[in-house]
Design an enzyme around this catalytic site. Structure first.
Site, PDB file in Angstrom:
ATOM      1  N   GLN A  10       0.799  -1.221   0.000  1.00  0.00           N
ATOM      2  CA  GLN A  10       0.000   0.000   0.000  1.00  0.00           C
ATOM      3  C   GLN A  10       0.838   1.280   0.000  1.00  0.00           C
ATOM      4  O   GLN A  10       0.326   2.340  -0.358  1.00  0.00           O
ATOM      5  CB  GLN A  10      -0.951   0.002   1.204  1.00  0.00           C
ATOM      6  CG  GLN A  10      -2.002  -1.086   1.099  1.00  0.00           C
ATOM      7  CD  GLN A  10      -2.949  -1.106   2.282  1.00  0.00           C
ATOM      8  OE1 GLN A  10      -2.649  -1.688   3.313  1.00  0.00           O
ATOM      9  NE2 GLN A  10      -4.090  -0.467   2.149  1.00  0.00           N
ATOM     10  N   ARG A  30       3.794  -0.091  13.033  1.00  0.00           N
ATOM     11  CA  ARG A  30       3.470  -1.405  12.481  1.00  0.00           C
ATOM     12  C   ARG A  30       3.554  -1.330  10.961  1.00  0.00           C
ATOM     13  O   ARG A  30       2.799  -0.591  10.330  1.00  0.00           O
ATOM     14  CB  ARG A  30       2.063  -1.822  12.923  1.00  0.00           C
ATOM     15  CG  ARG A  30       1.597  -3.094  12.254  1.00  0.00           C
ATOM     16  CD  ARG A  30       0.226  -3.563  12.752  1.00  0.00           C
ATOM     17  NE  ARG A  30      -0.121  -4.762  12.030  1.00  0.00           N
ATOM     18  CZ  ARG A  30      -1.166  -4.846  11.196  1.00  0.00           C
ATOM     19  NH1 ARG A  30      -2.001  -3.853  11.018  1.00  0.00           N
ATOM     20  NH2 ARG A  30      -1.390  -5.972  10.551  1.00  0.00           N
ATOM     21  N   HIS A  87       1.132  -9.281   4.734  1.00  0.00           N
ATOM     22  CA  HIS A  87      -0.016  -8.392   4.562  1.00  0.00           C
ATOM     23  C   HIS A  87      -0.401  -8.429   3.082  1.00  0.00           C
ATOM     24  O   HIS A  87      -0.342  -7.431   2.379  1.00  0.00           O
ATOM     25  CB  HIS A  87       0.309  -6.977   5.051  1.00  0.00           C
ATOM     26  CG  HIS A  87      -0.888  -6.113   5.334  1.00  0.00           C
ATOM     27  ND1 HIS A  87      -1.049  -5.426   6.519  1.00  0.00           N
ATOM     28  CD2 HIS A  87      -1.975  -5.798   4.594  1.00  0.00           C
ATOM     29  CE1 HIS A  87      -2.177  -4.729   6.488  1.00  0.00           C
ATOM     30  NE2 HIS A  87      -2.759  -4.936   5.314  1.00  0.00           N
ATOM     31  N   ASN A  98      -1.728 -10.649   8.687  1.00  0.00           N
ATOM     32  CA  ASN A  98      -2.749  -9.625   8.801  1.00  0.00           C
ATOM     33  C   ASN A  98      -4.049 -10.133   8.177  1.00  0.00           C
ATOM     34  O   ASN A  98      -4.094 -10.453   6.991  1.00  0.00           O
ATOM     35  CB  ASN A  98      -2.333  -8.359   8.042  1.00  0.00           C
ATOM     36  CG  ASN A  98      -3.429  -7.299   8.092  1.00  0.00           C
ATOM     37  OD1 ASN A  98      -3.671  -6.725   9.149  1.00  0.00           O
ATOM     38  ND2 ASN A  98      -4.121  -7.054   6.983  1.00  0.00           N
ATOM     39  N   GLU A  99      -5.082 -10.242   8.993  1.00  0.00           N
ATOM     40  CA  GLU A  99      -6.435 -10.509   8.509  1.00  0.00           C
ATOM     41  C   GLU A  99      -6.528 -11.693   7.550  1.00  0.00           C
ATOM     42  O   GLU A  99      -6.848 -11.517   6.365  1.00  0.00           O
ATOM     43  CB  GLU A  99      -7.008  -9.257   7.838  1.00  0.00           C
ATOM     44  CG  GLU A  99      -7.009  -8.023   8.729  1.00  0.00           C
ATOM     45  CD  GLU A  99      -7.762  -6.844   8.109  1.00  0.00           C
ATOM     46  OE1 GLU A  99      -8.114  -6.922   6.919  1.00  0.00           O
ATOM     47  OE2 GLU A  99      -7.998  -5.861   8.817  1.00  0.00           O
ATOM     48  N   ASN A 112      -8.015  -5.871  14.420  1.00  0.00           N
ATOM     49  CA  ASN A 112      -8.341  -4.762  13.519  1.00  0.00           C
ATOM     50  C   ASN A 112      -9.837  -4.555  13.577  1.00  0.00           C
ATOM     51  O   ASN A 112     -10.607  -5.494  13.331  1.00  0.00           O
ATOM     52  CB  ASN A 112      -7.929  -5.080  12.073  1.00  0.00           C
ATOM     53  CG  ASN A 112      -6.422  -5.099  11.897  1.00  0.00           C
ATOM     54  OD1 ASN A 112      -5.672  -4.804  12.829  1.00  0.00           O
ATOM     55  ND2 ASN A 112      -5.973  -5.438  10.701  1.00  0.00           N
ATOM     56  N   TYR A 126     -13.057  -2.110  12.321  1.00  0.00           N
ATOM     57  CA  TYR A 126     -13.567  -1.006  11.501  1.00  0.00           C
ATOM     58  C   TYR A 126     -15.053  -0.749  11.695  1.00  0.00           C
ATOM     59  O   TYR A 126     -15.467   0.387  11.779  1.00  0.00           O
ATOM     60  CB  TYR A 126     -13.259  -1.252  10.011  1.00  0.00           C
ATOM     61  CG  TYR A 126     -11.786  -1.031   9.719  1.00  0.00           C
ATOM     62  CD1 TYR A 126     -11.290   0.245   9.520  1.00  0.00           C
ATOM     63  CD2 TYR A 126     -10.896  -2.086   9.722  1.00  0.00           C
ATOM     64  CE1 TYR A 126      -9.941   0.469   9.296  1.00  0.00           C
ATOM     65  CE2 TYR A 126      -9.540  -1.876   9.504  1.00  0.00           C
ATOM     66  CZ  TYR A 126      -9.064  -0.590   9.293  1.00  0.00           C
ATOM     67  OH  TYR A 126      -7.732  -0.374   9.098  1.00  0.00           O
ATOM     68  N   GLU A 157      -5.237  -2.069  13.993  1.00  0.00           N
ATOM     69  CA  GLU A 157      -5.750  -1.140  12.986  1.00  0.00           C
ATOM     70  C   GLU A 157      -7.107  -0.630  13.439  1.00  0.00           C
ATOM     71  O   GLU A 157      -7.928  -1.407  13.928  1.00  0.00           O
ATOM     72  CB  GLU A 157      -5.969  -1.806  11.617  1.00  0.00           C
ATOM     73  CG  GLU A 157      -4.721  -2.073  10.841  1.00  0.00           C
ATOM     74  CD  GLU A 157      -4.997  -2.715   9.472  1.00  0.00           C
ATOM     75  OE1 GLU A 157      -6.081  -2.471   8.894  1.00  0.00           O
ATOM     76  OE2 GLU A 157      -4.131  -3.470   9.015  1.00  0.00           O
ATOM     77  N   TRP A 185      -4.870   3.321  11.789  1.00  0.00           N
ATOM     78  CA  TRP A 185      -4.724   3.094  10.347  1.00  0.00           C
ATOM     79  C   TRP A 185      -5.200   4.351   9.658  1.00  0.00           C
ATOM     80  O   TRP A 185      -6.366   4.655   9.760  1.00  0.00           O
ATOM     81  CB  TRP A 185      -5.552   1.878   9.872  1.00  0.00           C
ATOM     82  CG  TRP A 185      -5.312   1.663   8.411  1.00  0.00           C
ATOM     83  CD1 TRP A 185      -6.004   2.211   7.356  1.00  0.00           C
ATOM     84  CD2 TRP A 185      -4.256   0.874   7.830  1.00  0.00           C
ATOM     85  NE1 TRP A 185      -5.448   1.820   6.177  1.00  0.00           N
ATOM     86  CE2 TRP A 185      -4.381   1.016   6.435  1.00  0.00           C
ATOM     87  CE3 TRP A 185      -3.228   0.092   8.360  1.00  0.00           C
ATOM     88  CZ2 TRP A 185      -3.500   0.374   5.552  1.00  0.00           C
ATOM     89  CZ3 TRP A 185      -2.370  -0.536   7.483  1.00  0.00           C
ATOM     90  CH2 TRP A 185      -2.512  -0.394   6.088  1.00  0.00           C
ATOM     91  N   GLU A 223      -5.549   1.877  -1.407  1.00  0.00           N
ATOM     92  CA  GLU A 223      -6.565   1.107  -0.688  1.00  0.00           C
ATOM     93  C   GLU A 223      -7.059  -0.060  -1.574  1.00  0.00           C
ATOM     94  O   GLU A 223      -8.214  -0.124  -1.956  1.00  0.00           O
ATOM     95  CB  GLU A 223      -7.688   2.030  -0.216  1.00  0.00           C
ATOM     96  CG  GLU A 223      -8.809   1.375   0.579  1.00  0.00           C
ATOM     97  CD  GLU A 223      -8.368   0.410   1.676  1.00  0.00           C
ATOM     98  OE1 GLU A 223      -7.352   0.664   2.333  1.00  0.00           O
ATOM     99  OE2 GLU A 223      -9.049  -0.611   1.846  1.00  0.00           O
ATOM    100  N   TRP A 224      -6.143  -0.941  -1.900  1.00  0.00           N
ATOM    101  CA  TRP A 224      -6.477  -2.201  -2.577  1.00  0.00           C
ATOM    102  C   TRP A 224      -7.388  -1.995  -3.781  1.00  0.00           C
ATOM    103  O   TRP A 224      -7.109  -1.092  -4.581  1.00  0.00           O
ATOM    104  CB  TRP A 224      -7.068  -3.193  -1.548  1.00  0.00           C
ATOM    105  CG  TRP A 224      -6.188  -3.345  -0.331  1.00  0.00           C
ATOM    106  CD1 TRP A 224      -6.473  -2.938   0.943  1.00  0.00           C
ATOM    107  CD2 TRP A 224      -4.854  -3.903  -0.266  1.00  0.00           C
ATOM    108  NE1 TRP A 224      -5.413  -3.227   1.786  1.00  0.00           N
ATOM    109  CE2 TRP A 224      -4.423  -3.815   1.075  1.00  0.00           C
ATOM    110  CE3 TRP A 224      -3.992  -4.486  -1.211  1.00  0.00           C
ATOM    111  CZ2 TRP A 224      -3.170  -4.273   1.493  1.00  0.00           C
ATOM    112  CZ3 TRP A 224      -2.743  -4.941  -0.790  1.00  0.00           C
ATOM    113  CH2 TRP A 224      -2.359  -4.834   0.536  1.00  0.00           C
TER     114      TRP A 224
HETATM  115  C1  FCB Z   1      -7.831  -3.507   6.467  1.00  0.00           C
HETATM  116  C2  FCB Z   1      -6.471  -3.788   5.883  1.00  0.00           C
HETATM  117  C3  FCB Z   1      -5.662  -2.560   5.591  1.00  0.00           C
HETATM  118  C4  FCB Z   1      -6.510  -1.430   5.063  1.00  0.00           C
HETATM  119  C5  FCB Z   1      -7.710  -1.203   5.933  1.00  0.00           C
HETATM  120  C6  FCB Z   1      -8.586  -0.066   5.503  1.00  0.00           C
HETATM  121  O1  FCB Z   1      -8.687  -4.560   6.205  1.00  0.00           O
HETATM  122  O2  FCB Z   1      -5.726  -4.613   6.739  1.00  0.00           O
HETATM  123  O3  FCB Z   1      -4.618  -2.916   4.720  1.00  0.00           O
HETATM  124  O4  FCB Z   1      -6.827  -1.657   3.752  1.00  0.00           O
HETATM  125  O5  FCB Z   1      -8.473  -2.380   5.977  1.00  0.00           O
END
Ligand code: FCB
Length: 457
Positions: free
Chosen positions: A20, A77, A121, A165-166, A299, A301, A361, A408, A415-416
């Site tokens: 990223q 991180r 990641h 990560n995730e 993490n 959100y 995150e 984060w 952003e992917w």
């Molecule tokens: C998470 C990811 C991170 C970023 C955030 C917004 O799922 O770990 O890389 O994209 O979302």
């Protein structure tokens, strides 16, 4: 720890990931990753962009470390790109790739910032994907020498390690929904991928401990509440399934409970697993996955409201739970729901009992740019952090062993599949000039970090 403050040794940090921010996709022998391949496939990323340049952090890391220092960041991180270290996924180590992380770690230590390194990641070497990627056990096997190479080189200076990560995103978004690299749509492969990701975590843990005695190591999961839209049996069952898919499928095996039976039954019933269930699990796998960890990374959100699709809408009860009003959503379309952080931390604490937790995150996407004076007044992000930090503090007061919080993200980044339009940074990045400008949220967090205090209005 007081009513108005965080524990004295609370770790305050910011987070990023390699693909990223780094750019320099071809530099110093880096191999191709699944994200290079995916992003360069037309139609996969919303704005057609890729991580070739991103924030050019590979070349600007010294400036970025100085920026963190100026904000009073105590821990950083970041993630390590497997294809920089082993361009083909396995084989001879590319020392130039590791040199970059070595320079970064030195700069961090010099600045008094504690490095937290994430080993994976999402940027798998494409060569491994060509052999089946995470749906193949051989990728989990290849992870071990990769981890050895990294910890061999950095373990004298990095004491905090996150294996993955995730893994939910890496397996389910990557192999079930196909909206992340490698873009596969195949539920059976996704479930196999989840097992091999967890297995590689379990195999990595003793390697980290052997190469870096005294290291603290764990895994980061993305977690959140899954709530039934109504109290109908159908919605409750759908919420159970969603929670199983997202949360318990990963938490249960990491904490020694194996894969949840109800989920294995569901996956068999839905044709995602053979009648024999998790037939890819070999003797010793579950014990490996349950390796003792020093911490769990969380993490967080948002939450999700679940509506059953098993019965027609008109046969279901009227929803009694809905997301908050649209003005409370971020630009990702994610609801802002701070109580969910408290709920998530408490649930993990009470049901799984990790030794320690870090919020690895938490953050939000708002595209607020500079005003006429150059100031970036991202007031909604400030409010987001304020409210989530209060929720985190409440969880500590309620007994959760939360030891740190990473925002984060340090800066706006790639952003992917959503490309560069979604901005999560506390520092604004002008992608034309690569200029970094701290937003109001950076000043806000700098104050929280300095005072170790629960933010007030
Ligand atoms: C998470 C990811 C991170 C970023 C955030 C917004 O799922 O770990 O890389 O994209 O979302």
């Amino acid at each position: 720890m007081t009513d108005s403050g965080f524990p004295d040794d609370f770790v305050w940090g910011v987070a990023t990931s390699s693909y990223q921010i780094e750019g320099a996709a071809q530099a110093d022998g880096r191999g191709e990753s699944i994200w290079d391949r995916f992003a360069n496939t037309p139609g996969k990323v919303i704005d057609g962009s890729n991580g070739d340049v991103a924030c050019d952090h590979y070349h600007r890391f010294a400036e970025d470390v100085a920026l963190m220092k100026s904000l009073g960041v105590r821990a950083y991180r970041f993630s390590i790109a497997w294809p920089r270290v082993l361009p083909q996924g396995r084989g001879a180590v590319n020392h130039k790739g590791l040199d970059f992380y070595s320079r970064l770690v030195d700069a961090l230590l010099e600045a008094g910032i504690q490095p937290f390194a994430t080993l994976y990641h999402w940027d798998l070497p494409q060569a491994l994907e060509d052999e089946g990627g995470w749906s193949s056990r051989s990728t989990a096997e290849a992870f071990v020498p990769y981890v050895e190479a990294v910890v061999d080189r950095l373990g004298d200076r990095v004491g905090d390690w996150i294996t993955h990560n995730e893994p939910w995103c890496a397996s389910m978004l990557g192999y079930e929904r196909g909206i992340h690299a490698p873009g596969v749509v195949d539920k059976a492969r996704a479930i196999a991928a989840s097992h091999h990701l967890l297995l590689s975590h379990g195999w990595a843990m003793p390697v980290i401990r052997a190469k870096c005695p005294g290291a603290r190591a764990g895994i980061t999961l993305n977690l959140g509440p899954m709530l039934p839209a109504s109290d109908s049996a159908a919605d409750h069952d759908a919420a159970r399934h969603a929670d199983g898919h997202f949360n318990r499928w990963f938490l249960d095996p990491v904490f020694g409970r194996g894969y949840p039976d109800d989920m294995v039954r569901d996956y068999v019933a839905r044709g995602c697993l053979p009648a024999g269930g998790m037939t890819m699990v070999e003797a010793g796998d579950l014990e490996a996955i349950a390796a003792r960890t020093d911490f769990l990374g969380v993490n967080y959100y948002n939450r999700t409201i679940i509506r059953s699709e098993a019965i027609p809408e008109h046969e279901n009860e009227a929803p009694v739970r809905t997301l908050g009003p649209e003005q409370d959503w971020t630009e990702m379309g994610w609801e802002v729901y701070p109580p969910g952080l408290h709920q998530t931390l408490m649930r993990v604490h009470l049901h799984y009992g990790p030794r320690k937790m870090y919020v690895t995150e938490n953050g939000c996407s708002y595209s607020t740019g500079p005003d006429a004076t150059g100031r970036i007044a991202d007031t909604r992000r400030v409010a987001f952090f304020r409210d989530h930090l209060r929720a985190a503090h409440r969880a500590i007061a309620d007994g959760a062993p939360l030891a740190g919080y990473f925002a984060w993200s340090l800066m706006d980044n790639y952003e992917w599949e959503r490309g560069y339009g979604q901005r999560f940074g506390i520092v604004h990045v002008d992608y034309e000039t690569q200029a970094r400008t701290p937003k109001d949220s950076a000043a806000f967090l700098a104050k929280v970090f300095a005072q170790n205090a629960v933010p007030q209005d």
